[in-house]
Design a protein around this motif. Structure first.
Motif, PDB file in Angstrom:
ATOM      1  N   ALA A  88     -87.618  22.179 -22.832  1.00 37.93           N
ATOM      2  CA  ALA A  88     -87.388  22.532 -24.347  1.00 37.93           C
ATOM      3  C   ALA A  88     -88.771  22.742 -25.100  1.00 37.93           C
ATOM      4  N   VAL A  89     -89.175  20.387 -25.012  1.00 42.23           N
ATOM      5  CA  VAL A  89     -89.749  20.431 -25.692  1.00 42.23           C
ATOM      6  C   VAL A  89     -91.091  20.589 -25.117  1.00 42.23           C
ATOM      7  N   LYS A  90     -91.446  20.988 -23.613  1.00 41.32           N
ATOM      8  CA  LYS A  90     -92.923  21.448 -23.397  1.00 41.32           C
ATOM      9  C   LYS A  90     -93.056  23.021 -24.228  1.00 41.32           C
ATOM     10  N   ALA A  91     -91.886  23.844 -24.238  1.00 43.46           N
ATOM     11  CA  ALA A  91     -91.909  24.905 -25.007  1.00 43.46           C
ATOM     12  C   ALA A  91     -92.437  25.191 -26.205  1.00 43.46           C
ATOM     13  N   ALA A  92     -91.570  24.090 -26.867  1.00 47.30           N
ATOM     14  CA  ALA A  92     -91.874  24.023 -28.729  1.00 47.30           C
ATOM     15  C   ALA A  92     -93.543  23.227 -28.618  1.00 47.30           C
ATOM     16  N   LEU A  93     -93.802  22.383 -27.662  1.00 45.29           N
ATOM     17  CA  LEU A  93     -95.263  21.758 -27.875  1.00 45.29           C
ATOM     18  C   LEU A  93     -96.215  22.921 -28.293  1.00 45.29           C
ATOM     19  N   GLU A  94     -95.751  23.744 -27.149  1.00 39.72           N
ATOM     20  CA  GLU A  94     -96.964  24.677 -26.741  1.00 39.72           C
ATOM     21  C   GLU A  94     -97.095  26.091 -28.347  1.00 39.72           C
ATOM     22  N   LYS A  95     -95.604  25.650 -28.857  1.00 38.60           N
ATOM     23  CA  LYS A  95     -95.950  26.990 -29.633  1.00 38.60           C
ATOM     24  C   LYS A  95     -95.767  26.681 -31.152  1.00 38.60           C
ATOM     25  N   TYR A  96     -95.516  25.254 -31.592  1.00 40.30           N
ATOM     26  CA  TYR A  96     -96.200  25.317 -32.623  1.00 40.30           C
ATOM     27  C   TYR A  96     -96.969  24.145 -33.326  1.00 40.30           C
ATOM     28  N   LYS A  97     -97.485  23.904 -31.649  1.00 42.97           N
ATOM     29  CA  LYS A  97     -98.845  22.876 -32.004  1.00 42.97           C
ATOM     30  C   LYS A  97     -98.940  21.801 -33.196  1.00 42.97           C
ATOM     31  N   PRO A  98     -98.184  21.190 -32.545  1.00 48.47           N
ATOM     32  CA  PRO A  98     -97.968  20.147 -33.483  1.00 48.47           C
ATOM     33  C   PRO A  98     -99.389  18.912 -33.756  1.00 48.47           C
ATOM     34  N   ASP A  99     -99.385  18.053 -34.838  1.00 51.21           N
ATOM     35  CA  ASP A  99    -100.846  17.668 -35.268  1.00 51.21           C
ATOM     36  C   ASP A  99    -100.139  16.017 -34.644  1.00 51.21           C
ATOM     37  N   VAL A 100     -98.488  15.299 -34.831  1.00 45.83           N
ATOM     38  CA  VAL A 100     -98.107  14.440 -34.566  1.00 45.83           C
ATOM     39  C   VAL A 100     -95.985  14.673 -33.916  1.00 45.83           C
ATOM     40  N   ILE A 101     -96.049  13.576 -33.069  1.00 45.76           N
ATOM     41  CA  ILE A 101     -94.698  13.794 -32.903  1.00 45.76           C
ATOM     42  C   ILE A 101     -93.903  12.542 -33.266  1.00 45.76           C
ATOM     43  N   ILE A 102     -92.617  13.025 -33.405  1.00 41.68           N
ATOM     44  CA  ILE A 102     -91.752  11.681 -34.154  1.00 41.68           C
ATOM     45  C   ILE A 102     -90.855  12.172 -33.083  1.00 41.68           C
TER      46      ILE A 102
END
Length: 185
Positions: A106-120
């Motif tokens: 789920a995290v991997k899918a979210a990273l690909e979808k939202y392309k964040p600048d930073v992750i908390i």
């Protein structure tokens, strides 16, 4: 935002990220189904995933987590040593490793979808997807800081003990090693 599926972690990081939202930043939480709608009503975006054991958005997350803690003898009339032995069993269980895999996907899918600048991140272990992403991440520690202090001269976090319990320290290091080895295949 990636946090453990536990009320304490999510409540803490919700408070931390409200200020980011006020300043115009986009905040997306990666959440299991039990959290659906609970942070959206405060203006946060939710990236929802289903856990291995199906849950409902109507299930109260705090009650769900308390039930798990009772089931694994983390709450109740047990000695600190008994609680730590059970904690090691939780982290070493197939169920836990399966949950890590589902969360990581789920995290991997979210990273690909939202392309964040930073992750908390507010979790006991860093998701392999975050580690491999190359995206800068910040560790938030809403839990007992002793969970993050890997010193055999200190008691383990969450134990309620003033004494060190070496079984916990050794097994947690082994758990983290095996978790990352598992995902590196």
């Amino acid at each position: 935002m990636s946090a453990c599926n536990e009320a304490g972690h999510l409540n803490a990081v919700t408070g931390e990220t409200l200020e980011l939202k006020k300043r115009g930043h986009r905040v997306v939480f990666v959440l299991p189904e039990t959290w659906r709608g609970k942070l959206a009503k405060h203006g946060f975006e939710e990236h929802i995933y289903q856990t291995e054991k199906p849950t409902s958005a109507n299930e109260h997350p705090g009650k769900h987590n308390a039930a798990v803690l009772f089931e694994f003898k983390m709450l109740g009339n047990y000695t600190p040593l008994e609680k730590m032995q059970e904690l090691v069993k939780i982290f070493d269980s197939e169920h836990h490793l399966s949950e890590i895999k589902v969360n990581d996907k789920a995290v991997k899918a979210a990273l690909e979808k939202y392309k964040p600048d930073v992750i908390i991140v507010d979790a006991h272990s860093l998701s392999p997807a975050i580690y491999a992403s190359g995206i800068p991440w910040i560790k938030s520690c809403s839990m007992n800081p002793l969970f993050e202090m890997w010193d055999s001269d200190l008691p383990p976090g969450g134990s309620g003990s003033a004494e060190k319990i070496c079984i916990y320290h050794d097994n947690m290091l082994q758990f983290r090693y095996y978790t990352f080895r598992f995902f590196s295949k």
